[in-house]
Design a protein around this motif. Structure first.
Motif, short mmCIF file in Angstrom:
data_model
loop_
_atom_site.label_atom_id
_atom_site.label_comp_id
_atom_site.label_asym_id
_atom_site.label_seq_id
_atom_site.Cartn_x
_atom_site.Cartn_y
_atom_site.Cartn_z
N GLY A 20 0.77 -1.23 0.00
CA GLY A 20 0.00 0.00 0.00
C GLY A 20 0.81 1.28 0.00
O GLY A 20 0.24 2.38 -0.01
N ARG A 21 2.14 1.20 -0.01
CA ARG A 21 2.98 2.40 0.12
C ARG A 21 3.59 2.85 -1.20
O ARG A 21 4.32 3.84 -1.25
N LEU A 22 3.28 2.16 -2.31
CA LEU A 22 3.84 2.56 -3.60
C LEU A 22 3.47 4.00 -3.97
O LEU A 22 4.35 4.75 -4.42
N PRO A 23 2.23 4.46 -3.78
CA PRO A 23 1.93 5.86 -4.12
C PRO A 23 2.81 6.86 -3.36
O PRO A 23 3.25 7.85 -3.94
N ALA A 24 3.08 6.61 -2.10
CA ALA A 24 3.94 7.51 -1.32
C ALA A 24 5.38 7.46 -1.83
O ALA A 24 6.06 8.49 -1.88
N LEU A 25 5.86 6.28 -2.25
CA LEU A 25 7.20 6.16 -2.79
C LEU A 25 7.32 6.92 -4.11
O LEU A 25 8.27 7.67 -4.34
N GLU A 92 8.80 8.86 5.76
CA GLU A 92 8.63 7.56 6.42
C GLU A 92 8.11 7.70 7.84
O GLU A 92 8.21 6.76 8.64
N LYS A 93 7.53 8.85 8.17
CA LYS A 93 7.02 9.07 9.53
C LYS A 93 5.89 8.10 9.88
O LYS A 93 5.68 7.79 11.04
N ASP A 94 5.17 7.61 8.85
CA ASP A 94 4.10 6.64 9.07
C ASP A 94 4.56 5.20 8.82
O ASP A 94 3.73 4.30 8.72
N GLY A 95 5.85 5.02 8.69
CA GLY A 95 6.41 3.69 8.45
C GLY A 95 7.23 3.67 7.18
O GLY A 95 7.13 4.57 6.35
#
Length: 115
Positions: A20-25, A92-95
């Motif tokens: 689920g973190r690809l958009p943030a990356l 990465e504050k949320d992981g």
């Protein structure tokens, strides 16, 4: 003379994002990383996401280097850049965004369209 001394070196990097973190990356690269790379003279050869393959949570990209010495100098400067360190930490504050990075250095063949 080794293959690494003969010409361009391409670096293939594959980032397996956290679920689920690809958009943030992708956002971090688009909005921050590329600008910092430009400051350090790091040249990208392209970015891709996976449509069909092992995982659709991957970001694949290539960098172009004139030499191993150039790579070492510019990549080290990027990794120690205070702006990059701050952005990396903030993003990465949320992981963590990435769970695994694959990295290969490639040399074009004599018959490659890229040199």
């Amino acid at each position: 003379m080794t293959q690494l001394d003969k010409g361009m070196i391409y670096e293939l990097r594959i980032y397996q994002s956290m679920p689920g973190r690809l958009p943030a990356l992708l956002s971090r690269f688009q909005n921050h990383t590329l600008r910092i790379w430009e400051k350090h003279g790091i040249r990208q050869a392209g970015f891709w996401t996976t449509l069909i393959g092992e995982s659709n949570q991957q970001l694949t990209y290539m960098l172009a280097w004139d030499s191993m010495a150039e790579r070492e100098e510019r990549w080290s400067a990027f990794l120690t850049d205070p702006e990059w360190i701050a952005i990396s930490k903030e993003s990465e504050k949320d992981g963590p965004l990435v769970q695994k990075i694959s990295n290969e250095l490639l040399a074009p063949t004599a018959f490659s369209s890229v040199k």
